[in-house]
Design a protein around this motif. Structure first.
Motif, short mmCIF file in Angstrom:
data_model
loop_
_atom_site.label_atom_id
_atom_site.label_comp_id
_atom_site.label_asym_id
_atom_site.label_seq_id
_atom_site.Cartn_x
_atom_site.Cartn_y
_atom_site.Cartn_z
N PRO A 153 0.81 -1.22 0.00
CA PRO A 153 0.00 0.00 0.00
C PRO A 153 0.85 1.27 0.00
O PRO A 153 0.54 2.23 -0.71
N ARG A 197 12.89 -8.11 -7.90
CA ARG A 197 13.40 -7.68 -6.60
C ARG A 197 14.58 -6.72 -6.81
O ARG A 197 15.43 -6.97 -7.66
N CYS A 200 -1.39 -10.91 6.87
CA CYS A 200 -1.85 -9.66 7.47
C CYS A 200 -3.27 -9.90 7.91
O CYS A 200 -3.95 -10.74 7.32
N GLY A 235 -5.53 -7.88 7.40
CA GLY A 235 -6.33 -7.38 6.28
C GLY A 235 -7.40 -6.40 6.74
O GLY A 235 -8.29 -6.04 5.96
N ALA A 281 4.65 -11.72 13.94
CA ALA A 281 3.23 -12.12 13.93
C ALA A 281 3.15 -13.47 13.25
O ALA A 281 3.78 -13.69 12.22
N GLU A 316 -2.43 -1.48 13.52
CA GLU A 316 -2.87 -0.90 12.25
C GLU A 316 -1.66 -0.30 11.55
O GLU A 316 -0.95 0.53 12.12
N HIS A 340 3.68 -9.40 -6.80
CA HIS A 340 2.23 -9.35 -7.09
C HIS A 340 1.83 -10.28 -8.21
O HIS A 340 2.61 -10.49 -9.13
N ALA A 371 0.68 3.51 6.15
CA ALA A 371 1.40 3.29 4.88
C ALA A 371 0.86 4.25 3.83
O ALA A 371 1.62 4.92 3.12
N LEU A 412 15.36 -3.15 2.26
CA LEU A 412 16.71 -3.05 1.67
C LEU A 412 17.16 -1.58 1.62
O LEU A 412 18.33 -1.27 1.84
C1 LIG Z 1 0.06 -10.80 10.69
C2 LIG Z 1 -0.16 -9.34 10.44
C3 LIG Z 1 -1.41 -8.79 10.64
C4 LIG Z 1 -1.62 -7.43 10.35
N1 LIG Z 1 -2.89 -6.95 10.43
C5 LIG Z 1 -3.14 -5.68 10.04
C6 LIG Z 1 -4.48 -5.21 9.95
O1 LIG Z 1 -5.44 -5.95 10.19
N2 LIG Z 1 -4.68 -3.91 9.57
C7 LIG Z 1 -3.63 -3.07 9.28
O2 LIG Z 1 -3.87 -1.89 8.97
N3 LIG Z 1 -2.36 -3.51 9.32
C8 LIG Z 1 -2.08 -4.79 9.67
N4 LIG Z 1 -0.80 -5.26 9.66
C9 LIG Z 1 0.28 -4.33 9.23
C10 LIG Z 1 0.27 -4.17 7.71
O3 LIG Z 1 0.34 -5.44 7.09
C11 LIG Z 1 1.44 -3.30 7.26
O4 LIG Z 1 1.58 -2.21 8.12
C12 LIG Z 1 1.26 -2.80 5.83
O5 LIG Z 1 1.21 -3.87 4.92
C13 LIG Z 1 2.43 -1.87 5.46
O6 LIG Z 1 2.41 -1.58 4.09
P1 LIG Z 1 3.77 -1.32 3.31
O7 LIG Z 1 3.38 -1.01 1.91
O8 LIG Z 1 4.60 -0.38 4.07
O9 LIG Z 1 4.57 -2.71 3.37
P2 LIG Z 1 4.18 -4.14 2.81
O10 LIG Z 1 2.72 -4.28 2.68
O11 LIG Z 1 4.90 -5.12 3.67
O12 LIG Z 1 4.79 -4.17 1.35
C14 LIG Z 1 6.18 -4.18 1.13
C15 LIG Z 1 6.39 -4.64 -0.30
O13 LIG Z 1 7.80 -4.49 -0.59
C16 LIG Z 1 8.20 -5.55 -1.42
N5 LIG Z 1 9.65 -5.68 -1.30
C17 LIG Z 1 10.37 -6.04 -0.20
N6 LIG Z 1 11.68 -6.05 -0.49
C18 LIG Z 1 11.80 -5.67 -1.79
C19 LIG Z 1 12.91 -5.48 -2.67
N7 LIG Z 1 14.17 -5.67 -2.26
N8 LIG Z 1 12.67 -5.11 -3.96
C20 LIG Z 1 11.40 -4.89 -4.39
N9 LIG Z 1 10.30 -5.06 -3.59
C21 LIG Z 1 10.51 -5.44 -2.31
C22 LIG Z 1 7.42 -6.76 -0.91
O14 LIG Z 1 7.30 -7.75 -1.94
C23 LIG Z 1 6.07 -6.12 -0.53
O15 LIG Z 1 5.12 -6.23 -1.58
C24 LIG Z 1 -0.54 -6.61 9.92
C25 LIG Z 1 0.73 -7.16 9.74
C26 LIG Z 1 0.92 -8.52 9.96
C27 LIG Z 1 2.30 -9.11 9.71
#
Ligand SMILES: Cc1cc2nc3c(=O)[nH]c(=O)nc-3n(C[C@H](O)[C@H](O)[C@H](O)COP(=O)(O)OP(=O)(O)OC[C@H]3O[C@@H](n4cnc5c(N)ncnc54)[C@H](O)[C@@H]3O)c2cc1C
Length: 393
Positions: free
Chosen positions: A12, A121, A41, A43, A173, A284, A35, A289, A156
């Protein structure tokens, strides 16, 4: 330089940043190999998170469960209380969506706006000619003036350009997806050790069930997952459902970490989990994000000097300071004596149920929590809470 901005990670945070920047005319490359994918998560997407993306995404068509109630259970006494989340007072407070669907919609919006998606990646990042060179696993090289680290808790970008999150800044988690079953109720069983809760979040075709503990607290992922398996068996919440295990890190920063965040310098910004922006109590992270992604895009597009400083200040003022308050009260929040009292209070008082519903919906900030509780609780309850000093901070 081929691109103005390279965004690493299309969760996100990254996909939303890429969408907003590309919509403003920036040349953006967005790199992520994963993707479509289901992120481990809950969700749970709060109404305030949906409101951020609603102008762009067809959120009404997002396959999601609209949550009607949250059931809180005290693990020691098995006492429980149910908090209504929708209907008259709190419509749209929380939906639970598949992350494949939710994140996929944002990635599609980013590419529609003109961001170039690289499905590989990023393996290395280095400064070069006043910008950055990014190497990818498929052998391509991308160059950009700015880098945005949206690559989650193990970022990274953080590792190459700042400091990685330390073990004491992460929680783990773990749990199961219970397939073929759903509901319109979230269940939160409050536990004292590790401080937090076991949760069940119903998605359209499965329950996401799990538990979370600080990574340095001595709980192995295997032992935690066994506890969740036992909980599923004892509660009968997912009879005969195939269980698919998962484990994933969540940033879990201390009050001091959150008060002194290092999320941007010359040429790079961190957003979402990579920046450590997750509520330490509710976990959350999706809203923060999206919000930090919007701040990053607005700052870079504004043309102001030292956008890194402007962005850092905005994240500190609008996000991190409130999360620091949550981190400060967290230990007291999950103390068994407090959770017993809380369940009691939830059972007795509409006004306390309303505070809790707002906390789940993300509309109750921690700055005004103490004030609102003080003006909500009956005198006897308030006195007992103050004796426990839960509202400290
Ligand atoms: C078990 C669990 C339950 C959760 N429940 C909730 C909930 O109910 N509600 C809520 O709001 N939050 C929840 N969270 C937190 C939420 O999942 C995260 O805060 C949110 O996804 C953060 O978004 P983000 O885009 O920062 O990171 P992410 O969603 O983690 O996305 C990071 C992306 O970076 C990519 N990536 C990583 N390294 C590289 C690289 N070297 N090169 C290219 N791409 C890369 C990955 O493939 C991934 O798609 C939960 C988390 C967990 C683990």
């Amino acid at each position: 330089m081929k691109y103005d901005v390279a965004v690493v990670g299309a969760g996100p945070a990254g996909a939303w940043t890429a969408h907003l920047l590309a919509s403003r005319g920036a040349r953006v490359v967005l790199a992520d190999p994963s993707h479509p994918r289901e992120k481990p998560c809950g969700g749970g997407v709060t109404g305030r998170a949906l409101a951020l993306v609603a102008p762009v995404l067809a959120v009404d068509r997002l396959p999601a469960v609209s949550i009607r109630t949250a059931r809180f259970v005290d693990t020691t006494t098995a006492a429980s209380a149910t908090v209504p989340l929708d209907g008259g007072t709190f419509p749209g407070a929380l939906v639970v969506a598949s992350r494949t669907e939710f994140d996929g919609l944002i990635v599609a919006a980013a590419t529609r706006a003109g961001a170039a998606l690289v499905t590989a990646r990023v393996t290395d990042i280095a400064r070069e000619h006043g910008g950055f060179r990014l190497d990818t696993a498929d052998g391509t090289v991308e160059r950009a003036a700015w880098v945005i680290g949206a690559d989650g808790a193990n970022s990274l970008v953080r590792r190459r350009l700042a400091q990685p999150l330390r073990r004491d800044q992460l929680s783990i988690a773990t749990g199961f997806f219970a397939r073929g079953i759903s509901s319109d109720e979230i269940v939160l069983e409050l536990v004292g050790d590790p401080p937090g809760y076991i949760w069940s979040f119903p998605r359209p075709n499965h329950l996401a069930i799990g538990i979370c503990a600080e990574a340095d607290a001595g709980h192995s992922a295997g032992a935690l997952r066994a506890r969740v398996a036992e909980w599923i068996r004892a509660t009968g919440i997912a009879p005969d459902a195939p269980l698919e295990p998962y484990s994933w890190p969540i940033p879990s920063l201390s009050p001091r970490d959150l008060e002194t965040l290092d999320v941007a310098r010359h040429g790079w910004l961190l957003v979402g989990d990579a920046a450590g922006l997750v509520d330490p109590i509710t976990r959350e992270g999706i809203f923060f994000a999206l919000q930090s992604g919007a701040f990053a895009a607005e700052t870079l597009a504004s043309g102001r000097s030292r956008p890194d400083r402007v962005y850092s200040d905005r994240v500190q003022a609008a996000i991190a300071s409130d999360l620091a308050r949550a981190a400060r009260i967290k230990a007291g929040f999950f103390r068994p004596s407090f959770t017993r009292l809380l369940i009691d209070a939830l059972g007795q008082s509409d006004r306390i149920r309303a505070v809790m519903a707002d906390l789940i919906a993300g509309t109750q900030g921690y700055r005004s929590l103490k004030w609102r509780l003080a003006n909500t609780l009956e005198v006897g309850l308030l006195w007992r809470l103050l004796q426990m000093r839960m509202t400290r901070g």
